[in-house]
Write an enzyme that holds these catalytic residues in place. Structure first.
Site, PDB file in Angstrom:
ATOM      1  CB  SER A  39      -0.926   0.001   1.221  1.00  0.00           C
ATOM      2  OG  SER A  39      -1.574   1.251   1.294  1.00  0.00           O
ATOM      3  CE  LYS A  90     -11.620  -1.093  -1.188  1.00  0.00           C
ATOM      4  NZ  LYS A  90     -11.640  -0.459  -2.513  1.00  0.00           N
ATOM      5  CG  ASP A 126     -13.184   2.688  -3.889  1.00  0.00           C
ATOM      6  OD1 ASP A 126     -11.990   3.045  -3.883  1.00  0.00           O
ATOM      7  OD2 ASP A 126     -13.556   1.563  -3.515  1.00  0.00           O
ATOM      8  CE1 TYR A 258      -1.092   2.319  -7.556  1.00  0.00           C
ATOM      9  CE2 TYR A 258      -3.453   2.651  -7.708  1.00  0.00           C
ATOM     10  CZ  TYR A 258      -2.353   2.186  -7.023  1.00  0.00           C
ATOM     11  OH  TYR A 258      -2.510   1.578  -5.806  1.00  0.00           O
TER      12      TYR A 258
HETATM   13  P1  NAP Z   1     -12.668  -6.757  -7.802  1.00  0.00           P
HETATM   14  O1  NAP Z   1     -13.764  -6.407  -6.863  1.00  0.00           O
HETATM   15  O2  NAP Z   1     -11.950  -8.045  -7.641  1.00  0.00           O
HETATM   16  O3  NAP Z   1     -13.295  -6.675  -9.287  1.00  0.00           O
HETATM   17  C1  NAP Z   1     -12.552  -7.077 -10.405  1.00  0.00           C
HETATM   18  C2  NAP Z   1     -13.312  -6.709 -11.666  1.00  0.00           C
HETATM   19  O4  NAP Z   1     -12.486  -7.037 -12.790  1.00  0.00           O
HETATM   20  C3  NAP Z   1     -14.622  -7.480 -11.853  1.00  0.00           C
HETATM   21  O5  NAP Z   1     -15.531  -6.658 -12.552  1.00  0.00           O
HETATM   22  C4  NAP Z   1     -14.176  -8.669 -12.709  1.00  0.00           C
HETATM   23  O6  NAP Z   1     -15.243  -9.218 -13.485  1.00  0.00           O
HETATM   24  C5  NAP Z   1     -13.197  -7.971 -13.620  1.00  0.00           C
HETATM   25  N1  NAP Z   1     -12.224  -8.895 -14.202  1.00  0.00           N
HETATM   26  C6  NAP Z   1     -11.266  -9.603 -13.554  1.00  0.00           C
HETATM   27  N2  NAP Z   1     -10.563 -10.334 -14.437  1.00  0.00           N
HETATM   28  C7  NAP Z   1     -11.121 -10.109 -15.668  1.00  0.00           C
HETATM   29  C8  NAP Z   1     -10.839 -10.581 -16.988  1.00  0.00           C
HETATM   30  N3  NAP Z   1      -9.864 -11.461 -17.218  1.00  0.00           N
HETATM   31  N4  NAP Z   1     -11.619 -10.124 -18.001  1.00  0.00           N
HETATM   32  C9  NAP Z   1     -12.607  -9.228 -17.767  1.00  0.00           C
HETATM   33  N5  NAP Z   1     -12.914  -8.751 -16.538  1.00  0.00           N
HETATM   34  C10 NAP Z   1     -12.175  -9.197 -15.515  1.00  0.00           C
HETATM   35  O7  NAP Z   1     -11.516  -5.648  -7.788  1.00  0.00           O
HETATM   36  P2  NAP Z   1     -11.691  -4.082  -7.442  1.00  0.00           P
HETATM   37  O8  NAP Z   1     -11.371  -3.851  -6.025  1.00  0.00           O
HETATM   38  O9  NAP Z   1     -12.977  -3.615  -7.992  1.00  0.00           O
HETATM   39  O10 NAP Z   1     -10.469  -3.448  -8.288  1.00  0.00           O
HETATM   40  C11 NAP Z   1     -10.507  -3.400  -9.709  1.00  0.00           C
HETATM   41  C12 NAP Z   1      -9.330  -2.555 -10.226  1.00  0.00           C
HETATM   42  O11 NAP Z   1      -9.463  -1.207  -9.809  1.00  0.00           O
HETATM   43  C13 NAP Z   1      -7.957  -3.013  -9.721  1.00  0.00           C
HETATM   44  O12 NAP Z   1      -7.023  -2.844 -10.762  1.00  0.00           O
HETATM   45  C14 NAP Z   1      -7.672  -2.052  -8.595  1.00  0.00           C
HETATM   46  O13 NAP Z   1      -6.275  -1.881  -8.348  1.00  0.00           O
HETATM   47  C15 NAP Z   1      -8.273  -0.777  -9.180  1.00  0.00           C
HETATM   48  N6  NAP Z   1      -8.639   0.218  -8.156  1.00  0.00           N
HETATM   49  C16 NAP Z   1      -7.969   1.414  -8.221  1.00  0.00           C
HETATM   50  C17 NAP Z   1      -8.301   2.399  -7.302  1.00  0.00           C
HETATM   51  C18 NAP Z   1      -7.575   3.712  -7.378  1.00  0.00           C
HETATM   52  O14 NAP Z   1      -7.662   4.491  -6.429  1.00  0.00           O
HETATM   53  N7  NAP Z   1      -6.913   4.005  -8.462  1.00  0.00           N
HETATM   54  C19 NAP Z   1      -9.282   2.170  -6.317  1.00  0.00           C
HETATM   55  C20 NAP Z   1      -9.925   0.944  -6.296  1.00  0.00           C
HETATM   56  C21 NAP Z   1      -9.594  -0.034  -7.234  1.00  0.00           C
HETATM   57  P3  NAP Z   1     -16.189 -10.381 -12.890  1.00  0.00           P
HETATM   58  O15 NAP Z   1     -17.256  -9.694 -12.105  1.00  0.00           O
HETATM   59  O16 NAP Z   1     -16.712 -11.069 -14.089  1.00  0.00           O
HETATM   60  O17 NAP Z   1     -15.319 -11.263 -12.031  1.00  0.00           O
END
Ligand code: NAP
Length: 313
Positions: A39, A90, A126, A258
């Site tokens: 983190s 979360k 978020d 990022y």
């Molecule tokens: P999460 O709850 O595990 O959700 C993952 C998402 O990605 C789901 O919609 C999943 O689809 C999809 N996915 C995973 N593998 C895939 C593939 N091979 N093809 C298509 N879709 C796929 O994760 P999260 O916490 O939402 O985080 C998602 C991303 O956002 C991560 O990269 C995280 O680092 C980033 N993020 C960034 C910030 C920031 O401040 N910049 C904040 C939060 C999150 P399914 O529903 O079909 O499994």
């Protein structure tokens, strides 16, 4: 100066003063998660605390899901100001708080907690963090935009979609690998984003689509902002988020990823003339909003930005 450990544990929380007795400043803020050692939040928040002259420090605590409830109680008992929660906590933290802000209630997940006069208050930064990052990057508000959320079934995608609906965006298109999740979310959000609020033109104001080239091609002409909220893009071997030929010069592309700082999606979108932004700004604004939630005063944004950029590099 003694450095905090990379990550503290529940065992440390059971005797927090002993575990942190070597620290120059009391550790009363933390990010909890599992894993958590990656983190960047401590760098950003410790810079903010130092700049504001607040004599506290912010650390990482690794808690397994079965340790969460005791961990939160121990933090409260130890006099913490609050904490951030990341994967996988979360949704579970939402169940442990006494009250939530409206946005956290609607998202159904909490990533920022404040201990306030005995009460445990949950917030979710978020969606609000995305809103601020989009405004800074593109000088546009979510409410003015037609938005496509890719990965709308995950935690971050749900937060993005809820924020867009709460901000009454012009149009919201939800796509997810598991289409059913996008449909369920669209159904839920139809209670806040009504077609009747605005002239929606020939296309539906709120729609869930399969994450497939033909369906995306049909929608992308009626979309301004493309948000990649899926986990695709972090690994070089990941498949394309979007076929490059579908990106148009008027698109604004916000990739929540990022690392790497310039993702393949961003590079390909820029090659088509689109404007892009990575997820570091969202992380920054989430930190700013958390600081303001805990201390009820303006955050030292530029110090936080510098520290975050240095830590990310
Ligand atoms: P999460 O709850 O595990 O959700 C993952 C998402 O990605 C789901 O919609 C999943 O689809 C999809 N996915 C995973 N593998 C895939 C593939 N091979 N093809 C298509 N879709 C796929 O994760 P999260 O916490 O939402 O985080 C998602 C991303 O956002 C991560 O990269 C995280 O680092 C980033 N993020 C960034 C910030 C920031 O401040 N910049 C904040 C939060 C999150 P399914 O529903 O079909 O499994």
């Amino acid at each position: 100066m003694p450095e905090p450990k990379d990550a503290y544990t529940l065992e440390d929380l059971r005797d927090w003063s002993a575990a942190t007795s070597d620290l120059e400043r009391p550790a009363r803020l933390a990010v909890i998660g599992d894993p958590v050692a990656h983190s960047l939040s401590p760098a950003m928040h410790n810079a903010a605390l130092a700049a504001a002259g607040i004599d506290l420090c912010y650390v990482r605590i690794r808690l397994a899901p079965e340790e969460l409830s005791e961990g939160v109680e121990r933090m409260q008992a130890a006099g913490f100001v609050g904490f951030n929660a990341t994967i996988p906590h979360k949704a579970a933290v939402r169940e442990l708080v006494d009250e939530t802000t409206e946005v956290a209630g609607r998202i159904g997940a909490v990533n920022t907690v404040a201990f306030e006069n005995g009460a445990v208050v949950g917030h979710n930064t978020d969606g609000p963090g995305l809103r601020r990052a989009v405004r800074e990057a593109f000088s546009m508000d979510l409410g003015e935009l037609r938005v496509l959320v890719l990965g709308a079934g995950g935690g971050a995608g749900r937060a993005a979609a809820v924020q867009c609906a709460m901000d009454r965006c012009e149009r919201l298109v939800l796509a997810n690998r598991t289409e059913e999740k996008a449909r369920a979310l669209a159904n839920e959000l139809s209670a806040i984003l009504h077609d009747a609020d605005r002239l929606a033109g020939p296309s539906d104001r709120l729609v869930a689509i399969p994450w497939e080239e033909r369906a995306l091609e049909r929608e992308l002409g009626q979309v301004d902002l493309i948000v990649n909220a899926s986990s695709l893009g972090m690994k070089r071997t990941d498949p394309d988020v979007l076929p490059q030929r579908l990106v148009q010069p008027h698109h604004l592309v916000f990739d929540m990823v990022y690392s790497p700082p310039r993702t393949r999606l961003m590079a390909e979108a820029e090659a088509e003339g689109a404007r892009t932004c990575n997820g570091l700004g969202m992380l920054l604004w989430q930190g700013v909003l958390a600081y303001e939630f805990w201390f009820n005063r303006e955050a030292p944004v530029e110090e936080m930005r510098r520290a975050l950029a240095a830590a990310a590099a």
